[in-house]
Motif scaffolding. Structure first.
Motif, PDB file in Angstrom:
ATOM      1  N   LEU A  94      40.882   4.605  38.893  1.00  0.00           N
ATOM      2  CA  LEU A  94      40.946   6.064  39.012  1.00  0.00           C
ATOM      3  C   LEU A  94      39.938   6.587  40.033  1.00  0.00           C
ATOM      4  O   LEU A  94      40.220   7.534  40.765  1.00  0.00           O
ATOM      5  CB  LEU A  94      40.705   6.733  37.658  1.00  0.00           C
ATOM      6  CG  LEU A  94      41.856   6.648  36.661  1.00  0.00           C
ATOM      7  CD1 LEU A  94      41.398   7.107  35.290  1.00  0.00           C
ATOM      8  CD2 LEU A  94      43.049   7.458  37.137  1.00  0.00           C
ATOM      9  N   ARG A  95      38.775   5.965  40.097  1.00  0.00           N
ATOM     10  CA  ARG A  95      37.746   6.384  41.057  1.00  0.00           C
ATOM     11  C   ARG A  95      38.202   6.215  42.498  1.00  0.00           C
ATOM     12  O   ARG A  95      37.693   6.879  43.399  1.00  0.00           O
ATOM     13  CB  ARG A  95      36.468   5.582  40.848  1.00  0.00           C
ATOM     14  CG  ARG A  95      35.686   5.976  39.636  1.00  0.00           C
ATOM     15  CD  ARG A  95      34.404   5.168  39.550  1.00  0.00           C
ATOM     16  NE  ARG A  95      33.653   5.528  38.369  1.00  0.00           N
ATOM     17  CZ  ARG A  95      33.116   4.641  37.536  1.00  0.00           C
ATOM     18  NH1 ARG A  95      33.220   3.357  37.765  1.00  0.00           N
ATOM     19  NH2 ARG A  95      32.453   5.058  36.481  1.00  0.00           N
ATOM     20  N   ASP A 100      42.861  14.951  42.912  1.00  0.00           N
ATOM     21  CA  ASP A 100      44.101  15.545  42.400  1.00  0.00           C
ATOM     22  C   ASP A 100      45.033  14.484  41.828  1.00  0.00           C
ATOM     23  O   ASP A 100      45.663  14.687  40.792  1.00  0.00           O
ATOM     24  CB  ASP A 100      44.796  16.383  43.480  1.00  0.00           C
ATOM     25  CG  ASP A 100      45.199  15.580  44.710  1.00  0.00           C
ATOM     26  OD1 ASP A 100      44.458  14.644  45.090  1.00  0.00           O
ATOM     27  OD2 ASP A 100      46.250  15.899  45.307  1.00  0.00           O
ATOM     28  N   LYS A 101      45.111  13.330  42.480  1.00  0.00           N
ATOM     29  CA  LYS A 101      45.970  12.251  41.971  1.00  0.00           C
ATOM     30  C   LYS A 101      45.393  11.650  40.694  1.00  0.00           C
ATOM     31  O   LYS A 101      46.126  11.346  39.751  1.00  0.00           O
ATOM     32  CB  LYS A 101      46.158  11.168  43.033  1.00  0.00           C
ATOM     33  CG  LYS A 101      47.054  11.602  44.167  1.00  0.00           C
ATOM     34  CD  LYS A 101      47.310  10.470  45.128  1.00  0.00           C
ATOM     35  CE  LYS A 101      48.220  10.954  46.263  1.00  0.00           C
ATOM     36  NZ  LYS A 101      48.488   9.892  47.213  1.00  0.00           N
ATOM     37  N   ALA A 102      44.071  11.484  40.656  1.00  0.00           N
ATOM     38  CA  ALA A 102      43.427  10.951  39.456  1.00  0.00           C
ATOM     39  C   ALA A 102      43.673  11.878  38.266  1.00  0.00           C
ATOM     40  O   ALA A 102      43.944  11.425  37.157  1.00  0.00           O
ATOM     41  CB  ALA A 102      41.932  10.761  39.701  1.00  0.00           C
ATOM     42  N   LYS A 107      46.338  13.020  33.091  1.00  0.00           N
ATOM     43  CA  LYS A 107      47.206  13.862  32.263  1.00  0.00           C
ATOM     44  C   LYS A 107      48.406  13.072  31.753  1.00  0.00           C
ATOM     45  O   LYS A 107      48.794  13.200  30.591  1.00  0.00           O
ATOM     46  CB  LYS A 107      47.668  15.086  33.058  1.00  0.00           C
ATOM     47  CG  LYS A 107      46.575  16.116  33.234  1.00  0.00           C
ATOM     48  CD  LYS A 107      47.057  17.308  34.047  1.00  0.00           C
ATOM     49  CE  LYS A 107      45.954  18.340  34.216  1.00  0.00           C
ATOM     50  NZ  LYS A 107      46.373  19.482  35.038  1.00  0.00           N
ATOM     51  N   SER A 108      48.966  12.224  32.594  1.00  0.00           N
ATOM     52  CA  SER A 108      50.095  11.389  32.183  1.00  0.00           C
ATOM     53  C   SER A 108      49.678  10.397  31.104  1.00  0.00           C
ATOM     54  O   SER A 108      50.415  10.168  30.138  1.00  0.00           O
ATOM     55  CB  SER A 108      50.667  10.628  33.379  1.00  0.00           C
ATOM     56  OG  SER A 108      51.176  11.518  34.330  1.00  0.00           O
ATOM     57  N   LEU A 109      48.505   9.813  31.252  1.00  0.00           N
ATOM     58  CA  LEU A 109      48.014   8.875  30.249  1.00  0.00           C
ATOM     59  C   LEU A 109      47.806   9.574  28.910  1.00  0.00           C
ATOM     60  O   LEU A 109      48.120   9.018  27.856  1.00  0.00           O
ATOM     61  CB  LEU A 109      46.703   8.238  30.708  1.00  0.00           C
ATOM     62  CG  LEU A 109      46.811   7.136  31.754  1.00  0.00           C
ATOM     63  CD1 LEU A 109      45.430   6.738  32.247  1.00  0.00           C
ATOM     64  CD2 LEU A 109      47.541   5.935  31.193  1.00  0.00           C
ATOM     65  N   ILE A 110      47.267  10.763  28.942  1.00  0.00           N
ATOM     66  CA  ILE A 110      47.042  11.528  27.710  1.00  0.00           C
ATOM     67  C   ILE A 110      48.358  11.797  26.998  1.00  0.00           C
ATOM     68  O   ILE A 110      48.493  11.617  25.789  1.00  0.00           O
ATOM     69  CB  ILE A 110      46.267  12.829  27.995  1.00  0.00           C
ATOM     70  CG1 ILE A 110      44.829  12.488  28.414  1.00  0.00           C
ATOM     71  CG2 ILE A 110      46.287  13.763  26.794  1.00  0.00           C
ATOM     72  CD1 ILE A 110      44.053  13.643  28.992  1.00  0.00           C
TER      73      ILE A 110
END
Length: 118
Positions: A94-95, A100-102, A107-110
């Protein structure tokens, strides 16, 4: 005073129950480099590589250097970060993404985790 960054890196890696392979993957460095750094007194390491290692170990470069300079052998009573390796790997990836992509990935993972838990 002698300093051995490799010993400090090895100590921190073992505290977090990471293998040299895990640390190499998390820091985007080779296993051979990590191994050589830990087992020799070769301190020919760039600040960029040391920064990558520090980030993978959830610490800072100055902290690694300061602890490597300490000559006293007092055990650290603080609890090491027990973040599972797979979470560290996800965080490391993620880093690498633009913010914005991270954020979109997080949000998708959540959403996915909430679906699995329901």
């Amino acid at each position: 005073m002698s300093v051995n960054l490799g010993q400090e890196i090895s100590r921190r890696r073992r505290e977090q129950k990471l293998t040299q392979e895990d640390l190499a993957e998390l820091s985007d460095l080779s296993v051979n480099f990590i191994s050589r750094l830990e087992r020799t007194k070769d301190q020919n390491v760039s600040i960029q590589k040391l920064d990558s290692i520090a980030q993978a170990l959830n610490t800072t470069t100055p902290d690694i250097i300061n602890n490597a300079y300490r000559s006293k052998k007092v055990k650290n009573d603080s609890t090491p970060d027990n973040t599972p390796v797979f979470i560290q790997k996800v965080t490391n990836e993620l880093r690498k993404l633009p913010a914005d992509k991270a954020e979109r990935v997080c949000k998708s993972l959540i959403v996915l985790v909430k679906e699995i838990n329901s």
